[in-house]
Scaffold this motif. Structure first.
Motif, PDB file in Angstrom:
ATOM      1  N   GLY A  68       0.860  -1.186   0.000  1.00 45.55           N
ATOM      2  CA  GLY A  68       0.000   0.000   0.000  1.00 45.55           C
ATOM      3  C   GLY A  68       0.888   1.224   0.000  1.00 45.55           C
ATOM      4  O   GLY A  68       1.539   1.557  -0.981  1.00 45.55           O
ATOM      5  N   ASN A  70       3.543   1.594   1.963  1.00 50.79           N
ATOM      6  CA  ASN A  70       4.888   1.211   2.410  1.00 50.79           C
ATOM      7  C   ASN A  70       5.313   1.950   3.679  1.00 50.79           C
ATOM      8  O   ASN A  70       6.442   2.398   3.793  1.00 50.79           O
ATOM      9  N   THR A  71       4.380   2.091   4.629  1.00 51.60           N
ATOM     10  CA  THR A  71       4.729   2.741   5.905  1.00 51.60           C
ATOM     11  C   THR A  71       4.833   1.735   7.049  1.00 51.60           C
ATOM     12  O   THR A  71       4.901   2.129   8.210  1.00 51.60           O
ATOM     13  N   ALA A  76       7.038  -5.255   6.415  1.00 54.15           N
ATOM     14  CA  ALA A  76       6.066  -6.248   5.942  1.00 54.15           C
ATOM     15  C   ALA A  76       5.765  -6.105   4.450  1.00 54.15           C
ATOM     16  O   ALA A  76       5.268  -7.041   3.825  1.00 54.15           O
ATOM     17  N   LEU A  90      -0.733  -1.179  -4.915  1.00 46.24           N
ATOM     18  CA  LEU A  90      -2.151  -0.907  -5.179  1.00 46.24           C
ATOM     19  C   LEU A  90      -2.390   0.588  -5.447  1.00 46.24           C
ATOM     20  O   LEU A  90      -3.528   1.038  -5.506  1.00 46.24           O
ATOM     21  N   CYS A 138      -0.220   6.303   4.033  1.00 43.91           N
ATOM     22  CA  CYS A 138      -0.681   4.913   4.079  1.00 43.91           C
ATOM     23  C   CYS A 138      -1.988   4.782   3.295  1.00 43.91           C
ATOM     24  O   CYS A 138      -2.694   5.762   3.091  1.00 43.91           O
ATOM     25  N   ARG A 139      -2.269   3.562   2.847  1.00 44.34           N
ATOM     26  CA  ARG A 139      -3.453   3.334   1.989  1.00 44.34           C
ATOM     27  C   ARG A 139      -4.411   2.398   2.709  1.00 44.34           C
ATOM     28  O   ARG A 139      -3.987   1.542   3.495  1.00 44.34           O
ATOM     29  N   ASN A 143      -4.017  -0.369   5.686  1.00 44.02           N
ATOM     30  CA  ASN A 143      -4.586  -0.208   7.034  1.00 44.02           C
ATOM     31  C   ASN A 143      -5.367  -1.462   7.438  1.00 44.02           C
ATOM     32  O   ASN A 143      -5.272  -1.931   8.560  1.00 44.02           O
ATOM     33  N   ALA A 148      -4.767  -1.563  11.451  1.00 44.76           N
ATOM     34  CA  ALA A 148      -4.125  -0.412  12.087  1.00 44.76           C
ATOM     35  C   ALA A 148      -4.943   0.114  13.268  1.00 44.76           C
ATOM     36  O   ALA A 148      -6.172  -0.002  13.305  1.00 44.76           O
ATOM     37  N   GLY A 149      -4.206   0.693  14.221  1.00 45.93           N
ATOM     38  CA  GLY A 149      -4.847   1.277  15.407  1.00 45.93           C
ATOM     39  C   GLY A 149      -4.951   2.787  15.259  1.00 45.93           C
ATOM     40  O   GLY A 149      -5.843   3.276  14.587  1.00 45.93           O
ATOM     41  N   GLY A 150      -4.018   3.512  15.872  1.00 42.98           N
ATOM     42  CA  GLY A 150      -4.027   4.964  15.747  1.00 42.98           C
ATOM     43  C   GLY A 150      -4.604   5.647  16.970  1.00 42.98           C
ATOM     44  O   GLY A 150      -4.715   5.059  18.041  1.00 42.98           O
ATOM     45  N   VAL A 205      -6.114  -7.486  -0.959  1.00 49.11           N
ATOM     46  CA  VAL A 205      -7.353  -6.740  -0.738  1.00 49.11           C
ATOM     47  C   VAL A 205      -7.475  -5.700  -1.852  1.00 49.11           C
ATOM     48  O   VAL A 205      -6.532  -4.944  -2.114  1.00 49.11           O
ATOM     49  N   TYR A 427       1.538  -2.867  15.272  1.00 49.30           N
ATOM     50  CA  TYR A 427       2.375  -2.836  14.063  1.00 49.30           C
ATOM     51  C   TYR A 427       2.420  -4.169  13.321  1.00 49.30           C
ATOM     52  O   TYR A 427       2.918  -4.244  12.217  1.00 49.30           O
TER      53      TYR A 427
HETATM   54  C1  LIG Z   1       4.770   8.069  11.182  1.00 50.39           C
HETATM   55  C2  LIG Z   1       4.065   6.754  11.330  1.00 50.39           C
HETATM   56  C3  LIG Z   1       3.058   6.627  12.264  1.00 50.39           C
HETATM   57  C4  LIG Z   1       2.367   5.410  12.397  1.00 50.39           C
HETATM   58  N1  LIG Z   1       1.378   5.328  13.326  1.00 50.39           N
HETATM   59  C5  LIG Z   1       0.692   4.186  13.444  1.00 50.39           C
HETATM   60  C6  LIG Z   1      -0.371   4.072  14.394  1.00 50.39           C
HETATM   61  O1  LIG Z   1      -0.655   4.990  15.152  1.00 50.39           O
HETATM   62  N2  LIG Z   1      -1.042   2.906  14.437  1.00 50.39           N
HETATM   63  C7  LIG Z   1      -0.739   1.849  13.630  1.00 50.39           C
HETATM   64  O2  LIG Z   1      -1.413   0.826  13.697  1.00 50.39           O
HETATM   65  N3  LIG Z   1       0.259   1.929  12.724  1.00 50.39           N
HETATM   66  C8  LIG Z   1       0.973   3.055  12.612  1.00 50.39           C
HETATM   67  N4  LIG Z   1       1.992   3.132  11.706  1.00 50.39           N
HETATM   68  C9  LIG Z   1       2.347   1.947  10.886  1.00 50.39           C
HETATM   69  C10 LIG Z   1       1.698   1.946   9.475  1.00 50.39           C
HETATM   70  O3  LIG Z   1       1.464   3.245   9.016  1.00 50.39           O
HETATM   71  C11 LIG Z   1       0.388   1.174   9.480  1.00 50.39           C
HETATM   72  O4  LIG Z   1       0.673  -0.168   9.728  1.00 50.39           O
HETATM   73  C12 LIG Z   1      -0.418   1.272   8.180  1.00 50.39           C
HETATM   74  O5  LIG Z   1      -1.680   0.686   8.394  1.00 50.39           O
HETATM   75  C13 LIG Z   1       0.251   0.606   6.982  1.00 50.39           C
HETATM   76  O6  LIG Z   1      -0.433   0.988   5.794  1.00 50.39           O
HETATM   77  P1  LIG Z   1       0.324   1.013   4.377  1.00 50.39           P
HETATM   78  O7  LIG Z   1      -0.667   1.341   3.327  1.00 50.39           O
HETATM   79  O8  LIG Z   1       1.515   1.874   4.441  1.00 50.39           O
HETATM   80  O9  LIG Z   1       0.734  -0.510   4.253  1.00 50.39           O
HETATM   81  P2  LIG Z   1       2.109  -1.130   3.744  1.00 50.39           P
HETATM   82  O10 LIG Z   1       3.230  -0.715   4.641  1.00 50.39           O
HETATM   83  O11 LIG Z   1       2.288  -0.895   2.314  1.00 50.39           O
HETATM   84  O12 LIG Z   1       1.799  -2.676   3.978  1.00 50.39           O
HETATM   85  C14 LIG Z   1       1.614  -3.195   5.262  1.00 50.39           C
HETATM   86  C15 LIG Z   1       1.256  -4.677   5.167  1.00 50.39           C
HETATM   87  O13 LIG Z   1      -0.008  -4.824   4.524  1.00 50.39           O
HETATM   88  C16 LIG Z   1       0.131  -5.553   3.299  1.00 50.39           C
HETATM   89  N5  LIG Z   1      -0.741  -4.899   2.328  1.00 50.39           N
HETATM   90  C17 LIG Z   1      -0.755  -3.603   1.946  1.00 50.39           C
HETATM   91  N6  LIG Z   1      -1.758  -3.382   1.090  1.00 50.39           N
HETATM   92  C18 LIG Z   1      -2.388  -4.560   0.911  1.00 50.39           C
HETATM   93  C19 LIG Z   1      -3.492  -4.990   0.139  1.00 50.39           C
HETATM   94  N7  LIG Z   1      -4.172  -4.153  -0.622  1.00 50.39           N
HETATM   95  N8  LIG Z   1      -3.859  -6.293   0.197  1.00 50.39           N
HETATM   96  C20 LIG Z   1      -3.201  -7.175   0.975  1.00 50.39           C
HETATM   97  N9  LIG Z   1      -2.134  -6.818   1.722  1.00 50.39           N
HETATM   98  C21 LIG Z   1      -1.742  -5.531   1.695  1.00 50.39           C
HETATM   99  C22 LIG Z   1       1.600  -5.503   2.942  1.00 50.39           C
HETATM  100  O14 LIG Z   1       1.987  -6.641   2.202  1.00 50.39           O
HETATM  101  C23 LIG Z   1       2.226  -5.481   4.310  1.00 50.39           C
HETATM  102  O15 LIG Z   1       2.279  -6.784   4.816  1.00 50.39           O
HETATM  103  C24 LIG Z   1       2.714   4.318  11.576  1.00 50.39           C
HETATM  104  C25 LIG Z   1       3.732   4.448  10.624  1.00 50.39           C
HETATM  105  C26 LIG Z   1       4.398   5.637  10.510  1.00 50.39           C
HETATM  106  C27 LIG Z   1       5.470   5.747   9.475  1.00 50.39           C
END
Ligand SMILES: Cc1cc2nc3c(=O)[nH]c(=O)nc-3n(C[C@H](O)[C@H](O)[C@H](O)COP(=O)(O)OP(=O)(O)OC[C@H]3O[C@@H](n4cnc5c(N)ncnc54)[C@H](O)[C@@H]3O)c2cc1C
Length: 469
Positions: A68, A70-71, A76, A90, A138-139, A143, A148-150, A205, A427
Motif C-alpha cells: 500500500g 509502504n509505511t 512487511a 495498489l 498509508c493506503r 490499514n 491499524a490502530g491509531g 485486498v 504494528y
Molecule cells: C509516522 C508513522 C506513524 C504510524 N502510526 C501508526 C499508528 O498509530 N497505528 C498503527 O497501527 N500503525 C501506525 N503506523 C504503521 C503503518 O502506518 C500502518 O501499519 C499502516 O496501516 C500501513 O499501511 P500502508 O498502506 O503503508 O501498508 P504497507 O506498509 O504498504 O503494507 C503493510 C502490510 O499490509 C500488506 N498490504 C498492503 N496493502 C495490501 C493490500 N491491498 N492487500 C493485501 N495486503 C496488503 C503488505 O503486504 C504489508 O504486509 C505508523 C507508521 C508511521 C510511518
C-alpha cells in the motif's frame, strides 16, 4: 528468473515497471532498515488486473508482495533481497466507489490514501474515525491488512471494528467479494476477518467498505501535565465519566519524548509554562448539538487540578492550536530519527497494568544502560505504549542499537508477556517479529495460522516469509 520472465509475458499492458530507479523506493522499507529487490513493480489499475497478476504468479509459482503506502514498521511490505518475488503496488487503485451518507458507509478501492478517504467523508459532514501519524501516505488496503490502530481507538476501536465489507483476490486468482456495507450479516463464517491483519499473506485486498460516523460539532483537545504515570488510569476514568464516554483520544507523551522533539525542531514551542515528566493529550468529541462538552471538560480539569492529578494544562482555543498539539504527538517518531533512530517496542498490556509495565521496563533498561534515552509515548488509553530506546549523544548509534536489540529487547518482551501483554500491539509481525510470535504467540495459534495459510495459499505465494513462521 526464467519463471518471473514468463509471468511478465502473461500480464496486461501498462502494468509492469522494470525501471530500477523507480523501483528502489518501493523496495526500501519506511525505516530504511531493509532493502529488498525485485525484477519488476506491478501496478494494476483494477481488480481484474490484480486477478491476472495473481493467476500468472500462481501458474509459474512466483511469490508476490502486496504494497500500500509502504509505511509498515515491520518491513512487511518489502520483497526479499534475493529478487525472486514480484511487488504489487495498489497505488493506482485509488478511487472512491460509493459514499452512502444515508447509511453512514463508504466503499473504496484498496489503494486510496487514508487522508483522501477522511476528506471525502468530511465533505459530506461525516467522519472516518481511523486516524494515524502516517495517514498522508498509508493506503486503506494497508490499514486493513495491518488492522491499524491509531489515535481514536479508545472510542472507535481498531480498523477491524470499522470494516463492513471487503473484496480480495485469493492466491489462485479467484475473487472473494463481500463489499456489502451491511451492519449485520451472519450468513456463514465471517471470512473477511481473515484478511484483516493478515499483512497480505492470504490475499490481495482490492476493495473495502467502512463505517462512518457523524462529524463532531464540538471537539475539545487538552494538553495536560500529569503528576505521574500511575495517575493516567484515574484521569482516563474521570474523563470518560465526566464526558459521558466522549473521549476519542488519550495519548501519553513522556517529558523525555517531548524534549527530544523540541530539541530536534527548534521552531516548536512547549505548550505549557512549566515542564513535567509526563503529559497527556486528551480529546473529546461529540456530534450532539445540545451536550455542552466545554462545560464537561472544564469541570473535569477543575476536578483534576483539585486532586493534584494534573499540575498544568491548556485547551486548544482554535483548530490551529489543536493541530499544533497533535503535531507534537505525531512528530516524535521523526525526532527519534533525527537523534539516530530508536529501538522500538510496541507493547500493550491491560490499561490497569500499564503504569507498572512502564516503571518496570524503565528500571530494566537502567540496569543495562543508565545513559539510554527512553522515549516513551503512545495510545495509553488502549493500554498501548511505544517504549522506544534512543542512543545517547556521543555513542556509536549502530553499535548501541545492536546491543539494545540483543540484551534489552528480549527482556522487555519477556516482561510484557509475564504481565499478560503482547509484543505487537498494532504494528503486526511482518518480517521482523516472527521469532517473537513463535515464542509468545497464544497456545496453538501458530499451528492454526499455518493450517489456515496452507489451506488458502498452499504454495506460499503471497508475501512469503512474513507473519507465518
Ligand atoms: C509516522 C508513522 C506513524 C504510524 N502510526 C501508526 C499508528 O498509530 N497505528 C498503527 O497501527 N500503525 C501506525 N503506523 C504503521 C503503518 O502506518 C500502518 O501499519 C499502516 O496501516 C500501513 O499501511 P500502508 O498502506 O503503508 O501498508 P504497507 O506498509 O504498504 O503494507 C503493510 C502490510 O499490509 C500488506 N498490504 C498492503 N496493502 C495490501 C493490500 N491491498 N492487500 C493485501 N495486503 C496488503 C503488505 O503486504 C504489508 O504486509 C505508523 C507508521 C508511521 C510511518
Amino acid at each position: 528468473m526464467q519463471c518471473i520472465d514468463s509471468v511478465l509475458l502473461d500480464l496486461p499492458e501498462g502494468v509492469v515497471t522494470k525501471d530500477q530507479d523507480i523501483i528502489s523506493s518501493y523496495v526500501t522499507d519506511f525505516r530504511r532498515q531493509y532493502v529488498g529487490a525485485t525484477a519488476a513493480l506491478l501496478r494494476p489499475r483494477n481488480t481484474a488486473e490484480v486477478q491476472a497478476i495473481i493467476r500468472a504468479c500462481a501458474k509459474h509459482k512466483v511469490g508476490l508482495v502486496p504494497q500500500g503506502g509502504n509505511t509498515s514498521y515491520c518491513t512487511a511490505a518489502t520483497p526479499s533481497a534475493d529478487g525472486q518475488e514480484l511487488l504489487v503496488s495498489l497505488e493506482r487503485m485509488n478511487r472512491l466507489r460509493e459514499l452512502d451518507a444515508e447509511n453512514l458507509s463508504v466503499t473504496a478501492e484498496a489503494g486510496m490514501i487514508l487522508s483522501d478517504l477522511q476528506r471525502a467523508a468530511a465533505d459530506v459532514g461525516l467522519m472516518l474515525p481511523l486516524a494515524l501519524g502516517s495517514q498522508q501516505s498509508c493506503r486503506i488496503g494497508g490499514n486493513l491488512s495491518t488492522n491499524a490502530g491509531g489515535i481514536n481507538v479508545v472510542r472507535y476501536g481498531m480498523t477491524r471494528d470499522l470494516v463492513l465489507g471487503l473484496e480480495a483476490v485469493l492466491p489462485d486468482g479467484s475473487l472473494f467479494s463481500e463489499l456489502n456495507p451491511l451492519r449485520k450479516n451472519n450468513s456463514g463464517y465471517d471470512v473477511k476477518q481473515l484478511f484483516i491483519g493478515a499483512e497480505g499473506t492470504l490475499g490481495v485486498v482490492t476493495g473495502v467498505s467502512l463505517k462512518l460516523v457523524r462529524r463532531p460539532r464540538q471537539t475539545i483537545t487538552a494538553f495536560l501535565a500529569v503528576r505521574d504515570i500511575v495517575s493516567l488510569a484515574t484521569i482516563l476514568d474521570a474523563a470518560q465519566t465526566q464526558s459521558g464516554e466522549a473521549i476519542t483520544s488519550f495519548e501519553y507523551i513522556s517529558g523525555v519524548s517531548l524534549n527530544l522533539l523540541l530539541g530536534a525542531k527548534g521552531h516548536l514551542r512547549h505548550p505549557l509554562e512549566q515542564e513535567s515528566e509526563h503529559y497527556v493529550i486528551l480529546e473529546a468529541a461529540t456530534a450532539s448539538p445540545v451536550l455542552n462538552l466545554e462545560e464537561c471538560m472544564s469541570a473535569l480539569l477543575a476536578e483534576l487540578y483539585e486532586s493534584a492529578l494534573i499540575s498544568d494544562g491548556t485547551i486548544a482555543a482554535s483548530e490551529q492550536q489543536r493541530a499544533d498539539l497533535w503535531h507534537l504527538r505525531e512528530n516524535i517518531p521523526e525526532a527519534e530519527v533525527h537523534h539516530g533512530g530508536s529501538v522500538k517496542h510496541d507493547i500493550a498490556v491491560r490499561t490497569s497494568r500499564l503504569a507498572a509495565f512502564i516503571e518496570s521496563a524503565c528500571q530494566l533498561v537502567r540496569k543495562y544502560r543508565s545513559d539510554a534515552i527512553l522515549s516513551v509515548y503512545g495510545h495509553v488509553g488502549d493500554g498501548n505504549v511505544h517504549f522506544n530506546i534512543v542512543p545517547p549523544d556521543g555513542t556509536d548509534k549502530a553499535i548501541f542499537k545492536r546491543s539494545v536489540e540483543q540484551d534489552i529487547s528480549p527482556e522487555i518482551y519477556r516482561l510484557a508477556f509475564e504481565m499478560g501483554g503482547t509484543f505487537s500491539a498494532e504494528y503486526g509481525i511482518g518480517r521482523v517479529k516472527l521469532d517473537l510470535l513463535q515464542r509468545y504467540g497464544a497456545k496453538g495459534k501458530v499451528d492454526l495460522m499455518k493450517r489456515i495459510k496452507t489451506a488458502i495459499d498452499p504454495h506460499g505465494l503471497l508475501n512469503p516469509g512474513k507473519v507465518v513462521p
